[in-house]
Write a protein that holds these residues in place. Structure first.
Motif, PDB file in Angstrom:
ATOM      1  N   TRP A  11       0.823  -1.210   0.000  1.00  0.00           N
ATOM      2  CA  TRP A  11       0.000   0.000   0.000  1.00  0.00           C
ATOM      3  C   TRP A  11       0.857   1.260   0.000  1.00  0.00           C
ATOM      4  O   TRP A  11       0.464   2.279  -0.576  1.00  0.00           O
ATOM      5  N   TYR A  18      -2.961   4.741  -6.720  1.00  0.00           N
ATOM      6  CA  TYR A  18      -4.309   4.326  -6.320  1.00  0.00           C
ATOM      7  C   TYR A  18      -5.201   5.550  -6.096  1.00  0.00           C
ATOM      8  O   TYR A  18      -6.333   5.602  -6.578  1.00  0.00           O
ATOM      9  N   ILE A  26     -14.233   7.396  -5.204  1.00  0.00           N
ATOM     10  CA  ILE A  26     -14.538   7.136  -3.783  1.00  0.00           C
ATOM     11  C   ILE A  26     -15.032   8.406  -3.095  1.00  0.00           C
ATOM     12  O   ILE A  26     -15.925   8.368  -2.253  1.00  0.00           O
ATOM     13  N   GLY A  58      -8.766   0.641   8.359  1.00  0.00           N
ATOM     14  CA  GLY A  58      -8.196   0.663   7.007  1.00  0.00           C
ATOM     15  C   GLY A  58      -8.847   1.805   6.251  1.00  0.00           C
ATOM     16  O   GLY A  58      -9.584   1.602   5.292  1.00  0.00           O
ATOM     17  N   GLY A  60      -7.593   4.245   4.445  1.00  0.00           N
ATOM     18  CA  GLY A  60      -7.033   4.776   3.206  1.00  0.00           C
ATOM     19  C   GLY A  60      -6.890   6.282   3.301  1.00  0.00           C
ATOM     20  O   GLY A  60      -6.413   6.814   4.308  1.00  0.00           O
ATOM     21  N   ASP A  79      -4.968   2.977   9.747  1.00  0.00           N
ATOM     22  CA  ASP A  79      -4.490   2.327   8.527  1.00  0.00           C
ATOM     23  C   ASP A  79      -3.079   1.795   8.757  1.00  0.00           C
ATOM     24  O   ASP A  79      -2.328   2.302   9.585  1.00  0.00           O
ATOM     25  N   LEU A  80      -2.756   0.773   7.979  1.00  0.00           N
ATOM     26  CA  LEU A  80      -1.443   0.139   8.068  1.00  0.00           C
ATOM     27  C   LEU A  80      -0.358   0.959   7.378  1.00  0.00           C
ATOM     28  O   LEU A  80       0.808   0.903   7.752  1.00  0.00           O
ATOM     29  N   SER A  81      -0.768   1.700   6.362  1.00  0.00           N
ATOM     30  CA  SER A  81       0.206   2.316   5.454  1.00  0.00           C
ATOM     31  C   SER A  81       0.410   3.790   5.768  1.00  0.00           C
ATOM     32  O   SER A  81      -0.547   4.576   5.776  1.00  0.00           O
ATOM     33  N   GLN A  84      -0.782   5.973   2.852  1.00  0.00           N
ATOM     34  CA  GLN A  84      -2.227   6.188   2.832  1.00  0.00           C
ATOM     35  C   GLN A  84      -2.634   7.195   3.921  1.00  0.00           C
ATOM     36  O   GLN A  84      -3.496   8.049   3.693  1.00  0.00           O
ATOM     37  N   GLY A 102      -1.658   1.393  12.324  1.00  0.00           N
ATOM     38  CA  GLY A 102      -1.796   0.129  13.030  1.00  0.00           C
ATOM     39  C   GLY A 102      -2.404  -0.922  12.121  1.00  0.00           C
ATOM     40  O   GLY A 102      -2.790  -0.634  10.986  1.00  0.00           O
ATOM     41  N   ALA A 103      -2.461  -2.132  12.637  1.00  0.00           N
ATOM     42  CA  ALA A 103      -2.955  -3.266  11.860  1.00  0.00           C
ATOM     43  C   ALA A 103      -4.268  -3.756  12.454  1.00  0.00           C
ATOM     44  O   ALA A 103      -4.420  -3.827  13.680  1.00  0.00           O
ATOM     45  N   ALA A 104      -5.199  -4.125  11.568  1.00  0.00           N
ATOM     46  CA  ALA A 104      -6.486  -4.669  12.018  1.00  0.00           C
ATOM     47  C   ALA A 104      -6.279  -5.947  12.825  1.00  0.00           C
ATOM     48  O   ALA A 104      -7.127  -6.323  13.628  1.00  0.00           O
ATOM     49  N   GLU A 105      -5.141  -6.612  12.625  1.00  0.00           N
ATOM     50  CA  GLU A 105      -4.841  -7.851  13.344  1.00  0.00           C
ATOM     51  C   GLU A 105      -4.574  -7.619  14.828  1.00  0.00           C
ATOM     52  O   GLU A 105      -4.675  -8.536  15.632  1.00  0.00           O
ATOM     53  N   ASP A 120     -14.747  -0.209   4.333  1.00  0.00           N
ATOM     54  CA  ASP A 120     -15.191  -0.465   2.962  1.00  0.00           C
ATOM     55  C   ASP A 120     -13.965  -0.957   2.197  1.00  0.00           C
ATOM     56  O   ASP A 120     -13.105  -0.156   1.833  1.00  0.00           O
ATOM     57  N   TYR A 121     -13.840  -2.266   2.018  1.00  0.00           N
ATOM     58  CA  TYR A 121     -12.652  -2.884   1.419  1.00  0.00           C
ATOM     59  C   TYR A 121     -11.389  -2.519   2.215  1.00  0.00           C
ATOM     60  O   TYR A 121     -10.316  -2.372   1.647  1.00  0.00           O
ATOM     61  N   TRP A 126      -8.090  -7.062   4.050  1.00  0.00           N
ATOM     62  CA  TRP A 126      -6.630  -7.189   3.940  1.00  0.00           C
ATOM     63  C   TRP A 126      -5.976  -7.813   5.171  1.00  0.00           C
ATOM     64  O   TRP A 126      -4.753  -7.870   5.256  1.00  0.00           O
TER      65      TRP A 126
HETATM   66  C1  LIG Z   1      -8.923  -0.430  -0.662  1.00  0.00           C
HETATM   67  S1  LIG Z   1      -8.292   0.559   0.625  1.00  0.00           S
HETATM   68  C2  LIG Z   1      -9.720   0.876   1.618  1.00  0.00           C
HETATM   69  C3  LIG Z   1      -9.826   2.325   1.970  1.00  0.00           C
HETATM   70  C4  LIG Z   1     -10.946   3.049   1.251  1.00  0.00           C
HETATM   71  N1  LIG Z   1     -12.238   2.604   1.706  1.00  0.00           N
HETATM   72  C5  LIG Z   1     -10.785   2.826  -0.245  1.00  0.00           C
HETATM   73  O1  LIG Z   1     -11.660   2.177  -0.848  1.00  0.00           O
HETATM   74  O2  LIG Z   1      -9.794   3.287  -0.799  1.00  0.00           O
HETATM   75  C6  LIG Z   1      -7.485  -0.654   1.662  1.00  0.00           C
HETATM   76  C7  LIG Z   1      -6.776  -0.009   2.840  1.00  0.00           C
HETATM   77  O3  LIG Z   1      -6.543  -1.015   3.829  1.00  0.00           O
HETATM   78  C8  LIG Z   1      -5.284  -0.754   4.401  1.00  0.00           C
HETATM   79  N2  LIG Z   1      -4.801  -1.994   5.028  1.00  0.00           N
HETATM   80  C9  LIG Z   1      -4.230  -3.062   4.424  1.00  0.00           C
HETATM   81  N3  LIG Z   1      -3.953  -3.998   5.321  1.00  0.00           N
HETATM   82  C10 LIG Z   1      -4.370  -3.529   6.523  1.00  0.00           C
HETATM   83  C11 LIG Z   1      -4.342  -4.050   7.847  1.00  0.00           C
HETATM   84  N4  LIG Z   1      -3.843  -5.248   8.092  1.00  0.00           N
HETATM   85  N5  LIG Z   1      -4.840  -3.283   8.844  1.00  0.00           N
HETATM   86  C12 LIG Z   1      -5.333  -2.042   8.587  1.00  0.00           C
HETATM   87  N6  LIG Z   1      -5.386  -1.516   7.348  1.00  0.00           N
HETATM   88  C13 LIG Z   1      -4.910  -2.248   6.336  1.00  0.00           C
HETATM   89  C14 LIG Z   1      -4.437  -0.293   3.238  1.00  0.00           C
HETATM   90  O4  LIG Z   1      -3.288   0.393   3.645  1.00  0.00           O
HETATM   91  C15 LIG Z   1      -5.428   0.562   2.473  1.00  0.00           C
HETATM   92  O5  LIG Z   1      -5.350   1.911   2.841  1.00  0.00           O
END
Ligand SMILES: C[S@@+](CC[C@H](N)C(=O)[O-])C[C@H]1O[C@@H](n2cnc3c(N)ncnc32)[C@H](O)[C@@H]1O
Length: 246
Positions: A11, A18, A26, A58, A60, A79-81, A84, A102-105, A120-121, A126
Motif C-alpha cells: 500500500w 491508487y 470514492i 483501514g 485509506g 491504517d497500516l500504510s 495512505q 496500526g494493523a487490524a490484526e 469499505d474494502y 486485507w
Molecule cells: C482499498 S483501501 C480501503 C480504503 C478506502 N475505503 C478505499 O476504498 O480506498 C485498503 C486499505 O486497507 C489498508 N490496510 C491493508 N492492510 C491492513 C491491515 N492489516 N490493517 C489495517 N489496514 C490495512 C491499506 O493500507 C489501504 O489503505
C-alpha cells in the motif's frame, strides 16, 4: 501476522497511483459504498453517527472518515500504510480527526472504545478475518456495531487472473479461497459464507443483515472489469455485513 509487512509495503508503494485513479470515484459524494459507489442513503447500512465514537479500519485516504467527522462523529482513522495516512491527512476537512498507524490484526485501542467499527474494502479485506473480526469486536462496546463491505466469494471464484476480469466461468475453487495473492507479495482474504458467519458469531457478534449491493446496469466500476458488463447487476459482487456486539 504474516501479511502485515507485505501489505504495508504494497500500500505504501501503490498509494499515489491508487488515489490518482480512485479518489475521484470514492470521494465523489459522501458515504459511497464499494466499487460501484452505491450511496449509503440507498443501502442504509451505517445509520446516524452523530455523537458516536467511530473507528474506520483501514481508512485509506479517509474519504469515509472525513465525511463522518463532518457529520458530528468522533472518528479515528486507522491504517497500516503511512503513505495512505499521509493522503488522509492531506485530504482532511475542517472537522479534524486523529489518524493512527496500526494493523487490524492487533488494534491499539482498549476494549469497549467505540460505538461503531466499519470499513469499505479496508482491514477486513486485507487482514485474516479470524484475527481482525475478534479485534474489531473487542474494541466495540456491547451493542456497538461492526459494519463492513468486502468482495463476495462469488466475485473471487469467477475472477479470471489471465484477463483481469470477472466472468461467468468459475476460475477458482469456492472452498479454500482464503488468502488471495494480490501480486507484489500482497495478500487479501476471503471466507466462504459459512466461514464468515462462524467468525462473526465466534467473536460474539450478532448478524443483523447481509446487504448485497446491487448496481443498476451501466453503473461504472472504476476497479474491475466484468464480462458481461452488467455482471454485478446479475450476481452479487460484494457483501455488506451489518452486525452488532451482543
Ligand atoms: C482499498 S483501501 C480501503 C480504503 C478506502 N475505503 C478505499 O476504498 O480506498 C485498503 C486499505 O486497507 C489498508 N490496510 C491493508 N492492510 C491492513 C491491515 N492489516 N490493517 C489495517 N489496514 C490495512 C491499506 O493500507 C489501504 O489503505
Amino acid at each position: 501476522m504474516d501479511s502485515v509487512s507485505a501489505n504495508r509495503r504494497f500500500w505504501n508503494r501503490i498509494s499515489g497511483s491508487y488515489q490518482c485513479e480512485h479518489d475521484p470515484q470514492i470521494g465523489a459524494a459522501p458515504r459511497l459504498w464499494g466499487t460501484y459507489a452505491i450511496p449509503d442513503a440507498q443501502l442504509r447500512a451505517l445509520g446516524d453517527v452523530t455523537g458516536k465514537r467511530v473507528l474506520e479500519l483501514g481508512c485509506g485516504a479517509g474519504q469515509w472518515s472525513r465525511v463522518l467527522a463532518a457529520e458530528g462523529a468522533t472518528v479515528v482513522g486507522l491504517d497500516l500504510s503511512e503513505a495512505q495516512l499521509t493522503a488522509a491527512a492531506r485530504a482532511m476537512g475542517a472537522a479534524r480527526y486523529p489518524l493512527v498507524q496500526g494493523a487490524a490484526e492487533r488494534l491499539p485501542f482498549a476494549a469497549d472504545s467505540f460505538d461503531l467499527v466499519f470499513c469499505d474494502y479496508g482491514g477486513l479485506s486485507w487482514a485474516p478475518p479470524h484475527l481482525a473480526v475478534p479485534q474489531a469486536a473487542r474494541v466495540l462496546r456491547p451493542g456497538g456495531r461492526l459494519v463492513f463491505n468486502v468482495a463476495s466469494p462469488w466475485f473471487e471464484a469467477c475472477y479470471d487472473e489471465a484477463t483481469s476480469r470477472a466472468t461467468t466461468t468459475l476460475h477458482q475453487d469456492y472452498f479454500g479461497l482464503d488468502a488471495i495473492d494480490e501480486g507484489q507479495g500482497a495478500v487479501s482474504y476471503q471466507l466462504t459464507y459459512g466461514g464468515w458467519i462462524r467468525v462473526l458469531r465466534g467473536a460474539g457478534l450478532v448478524i443483523d443483515d447481509l446487504i448485497e449491493p446491487r448496481p443498476d446496469p451501466g453503473t461504472a466500476n472504476g476497479y474491475n472489469r466484468t464480462d458481461p458488463p452488467d455482471w454485478a447487476h446479475r450476481w452479487p459482487a460484494e457483501m455488506l455485513w451489518v452486525t452488532h456486539k451482543a
